[in-house]
Design an enzyme around this catalytic site. Structure first.
Site, PDB file in Angstrom:
ATOM      1  CD  GLN A  49      -2.900  -1.206   2.333  1.00 59.10           C
ATOM      2  OE1 GLN A  49      -2.654  -1.783   3.380  1.00 59.10           O
ATOM      3  NE2 GLN A  49      -4.126  -0.643   2.327  1.00 59.10           N
ATOM      4  CD  GLU A 105      -8.583   0.509   1.779  1.00 60.43           C
ATOM      5  OE1 GLU A 105      -7.307   0.479   2.255  1.00 60.43           O
ATOM      6  OE2 GLU A 105      -9.311  -0.653   1.983  1.00 60.43           O
ATOM      7  CD1 TRP A 106      -6.522  -2.985   0.894  1.00 62.00           C
ATOM      8  CD2 TRP A 106      -4.963  -3.914  -0.144  1.00 62.00           C
ATOM      9  NE1 TRP A 106      -5.463  -3.185   1.658  1.00 62.00           N
ATOM     10  CE2 TRP A 106      -4.495  -3.887   0.945  1.00 62.00           C
ATOM     11  CE3 TRP A 106      -4.165  -4.302  -1.256  1.00 62.00           C
ATOM     12  CZ2 TRP A 106      -3.216  -4.225   1.552  1.00 62.00           C
ATOM     13  CZ3 TRP A 106      -2.883  -5.145  -0.948  1.00 62.00           C
ATOM     14  CH2 TRP A 106      -2.370  -4.747   0.547  1.00 62.00           C
ATOM     15  CD  GLU A 136      -5.114  -2.938   9.399  1.00 62.51           C
ATOM     16  OE1 GLU A 136      -6.483  -2.747   8.922  1.00 62.51           O
ATOM     17  OE2 GLU A 136      -4.275  -3.518   8.819  1.00 62.51           O
ATOM     18  CD  GLU A 148      -8.057  -6.861   7.945  1.00 58.08           C
ATOM     19  OE1 GLU A 148      -8.505  -6.739   6.925  1.00 58.08           O
ATOM     20  OE2 GLU A 148      -8.396  -5.964   8.625  1.00 58.08           O
ATOM     21  CG  HIS A 162      -1.171  -5.991   5.276  1.00 59.48           C
ATOM     22  ND1 HIS A 162      -1.104  -5.486   6.523  1.00 59.48           N
ATOM     23  CD2 HIS A 162      -2.394  -5.768   4.372  1.00 59.48           C
ATOM     24  CE1 HIS A 162      -2.511  -4.790   6.372  1.00 59.48           C
ATOM     25  NE2 HIS A 162      -2.980  -4.993   5.378  1.00 59.48           N
TER      26      HIS A 162
HETATM   27  C1  FCB Z   1      -8.024  -3.574   6.237  1.00 61.17           C
HETATM   28  C2  FCB Z   1      -6.664  -3.839   5.709  1.00 61.17           C
HETATM   29  C3  FCB Z   1      -5.987  -2.596   5.488  1.00 61.17           C
HETATM   30  C4  FCB Z   1      -6.764  -1.265   4.957  1.00 61.17           C
HETATM   31  C5  FCB Z   1      -7.855  -1.329   5.771  1.00 61.17           C
HETATM   32  C6  FCB Z   1      -8.917  -0.023   5.451  1.00 61.17           C
HETATM   33  O1  FCB Z   1      -9.107  -4.599   5.797  1.00 61.17           O
HETATM   34  O2  FCB Z   1      -6.004  -4.810   6.473  1.00 61.17           O
HETATM   35  O3  FCB Z   1      -5.180  -2.943   4.625  1.00 61.17           O
HETATM   36  O4  FCB Z   1      -7.281  -1.697   3.365  1.00 61.17           O
HETATM   37  O5  FCB Z   1      -8.706  -2.407   5.919  1.00 61.17           O
END
Ligand code: FCB
Length: 477
Positions: A35, A435-436, A382, A181, A136
């Site tokens: 990211q 953001e992915w 997070e 996650e 990650h």
């Molecule tokens: C989580 C992820 C992180 C980011 C946040 C907003 O699911 O771990 O990388 O994208 O959400």
């Protein structure tokens, strides 16, 4: 699980009162390699599944990729200086597997590892505790080509990689998180396919989830043997799941989603068994034939801490003729065995992701993990929110994000007061980043990033957070 029949009122806790945290509470901020780093082809780094995915047409908003991202690879010393200015006590970052072990096999890539050596040294030089996440989401592409997480061998490859990182950095890094996650890796990566590698098969998603946990257990065993003093854990994203009404059908919908989202990981890792109801819900999808004798003992290898990522609550209802609204995490394909459960919108305030703001859900989540699963120290690894930001006169004022942090820190404090051994909190995120699937269109940072100039501008939430850290808590309002 004990679900209230109705969603509790959404609000903040202890609003207005001062809230002092226990001495030594670990205040931090988090990021992830793909990211922020950029430098996707430099220093011997090879592609991960996120490079492939983001370069595939139609996978990310506007075709955004992490090729450059925040250019953190080149700006790291300045970024660490910024962290020090904000007073961070800890920084949670992830190591890019294909940077330190290109292709996911063989010897360490010294140039890639050197980046993390320097990062760790910079952090320690500024009195910032490094918190290292091993994975990650950036699986080396050749391992995906060999089957990815649905293939059992990937777990063994991960443990080898974990060892190689611990050998290089374990003398200075005390905190290791294996996975970030695993639900997202398994169910968004292989279920709905909205995340890399973009595959969509319920049985594969379940297999991936198992092998991620197996990789976790194998890595913990390897790290424990070579680094007995390290603090080892995993980070799971948890949600309170609340039925929309007190009907038995809605309660069953909540039970199903809770099993897939939360207990799928908590039970094997912290209790050494899959929940029986989960297996029953999934019987049309998989017979769990991929689970071998001894796996659950490996998966439940004792830990030192548990990381919880918390963003929102799920409110769900039984299937209806009209079908579900489909935000991306609600896509039926990421809920194998329960694809027709409906995710209900309550009409409460949401972030720019459309995620409902629900600070009391953090208290519920932390209390549940402590009450039902473990006495281990917990960390919020997070928590944060995306909002649209604007630069005016060189400043970024972000009252909504600040209020989100404030409400959730009050929730964290309430959990501690209720006896939860919460030892730290990491804001997501240090700075705006990739953001992915949303690319650069969603901003979660406390620090604004101008992607044209790569200028960093601390937002008002960052200044506020620095003050929270300084006073070890929240001032009375
Ligand atoms: C989580 C992820 C992180 C980011 C946040 C907003 O699911 O771990 O990388 O994208 O959400």
């Amino acid at each position: 699980m004990s679900n209230p029949a109705r969603p509790p009122a959404v609000g903040v806790l202890d609003q207005g009162a001062a809230a002092t945290f226990p001495p030594g509470f670990l205040w931090g901020a988090a990021t992830a390699a793909y990211q922020i780093e950029g430098a996707a082809t430099e220093g011997g780094r090879t592609p991960s599944i996120w490079d492939t995915f983001s370069h595939t047409q139609g996978r990310t908003v506007a075709g955004h990729t992490g090729d450059v991202a925040c250019d953190h690879y080149h700006r790291m010393p300045d970024d660490v200086r910024l962290m020090a200015e904000l007073g961070l006590r800890s920084y949670r970052f992830s190591v890019s597997w294909p940077r330190v072990q290109p292709g996911g096999a063989g010897a360490v890539n010294p140039e890639g590892m050197d980046f993390y050596q320097r990062l760790v040294d910079e952090l320690l030089g500024h009195g910032i505790e490094p918190w290292l996440t091993l994975y990650h989401w950036d699986l080396p592409q050749p391992l995906e080509d060999a089957g990815g997480w649905p293939a059992r061998d990937t777990a063994a490859r991960f443990a080898d990689y974990a060892q190689l990182v611990a050998d290089a950095l374990g003398d200075r890094v005390k905190y290791f998180t294996t996975f970030n996650e695993p639900w997202c890796s398994a169910f968004l990566g292989y279920g709905s396919g909205v995340h890399a590698p973009g595959r969509s098969d319920g049985a594969d998603a379940v297999r991936a989830g198992h092998h991620l946990m197996l990789g976790h257990g194998l890595a913990v065993q390897a790290l424990r043997a070579s680094r007995p003093d390290a603090q080892l854990g995993i980070t799971v994203n948890l949600y309170p799941v609340t039925p929309a009404t007190d009907s038995p059908a809605d309660a069953d919908a909540a039970r199903r989603i809770d099993a897939l989202a939360n207990r799928f990981f908590l039970d094997p890792v912290l209790r050494g068994a899959y929940p029986a109801d989960l297996a029953a819900d999934l019987r049309e999808v998989t017979d769990f034939g991929h689970v071998r004798d001894g796996d659950l003992a490996v998966i439940s290898t004792p830990l030192d801490m548990v990381g919880v990522n918390y963003y929102s609550r799920y409110v769900v209802a039984a299937p209806a003729e009209t079908g579900a609204a489909e935000a991306y995490w609600r896509a039926p394909s990421c809920w194998p065995g329960s694809p027709d459960v409906r995710f209900v919108t309550r009409g409460v305030p949401v972030t720019d992701m459309g995620w409902e703001i629900d600070a009391p859900g953090l208290v519920e989540t932390l209390e549940r993990v402590h009450r039902d699963y473990t006495d281990l120290p917990l960390y919020v690894t997070e928590n944060g929110s995306a909002f649209v930001d604007a630069v005016a006169d060189g400043q970024v004022d972000d009252p909504d994000r600040l209020a989100y942090f404030d409400a959730h820190l009050r929730a964290a404090h309430a959990a501690i007061s209720a006896g939860v051994p919460l030892k730290g909190y990491f804001a997501w995120s240090l700075m705006d980043n990739f953001e992915w699937a949303w690319g650069y269109t969603k901003r979660f940072g406390m620090v604004y990033v101008d992607y044209d100039s790569q200028a960093r501008i601390p937002k008002s939430s960052a200044r506020w957070y620095a003050d929270v850290i300084r006073r070890n808590g929240l001032a009375a309002q």
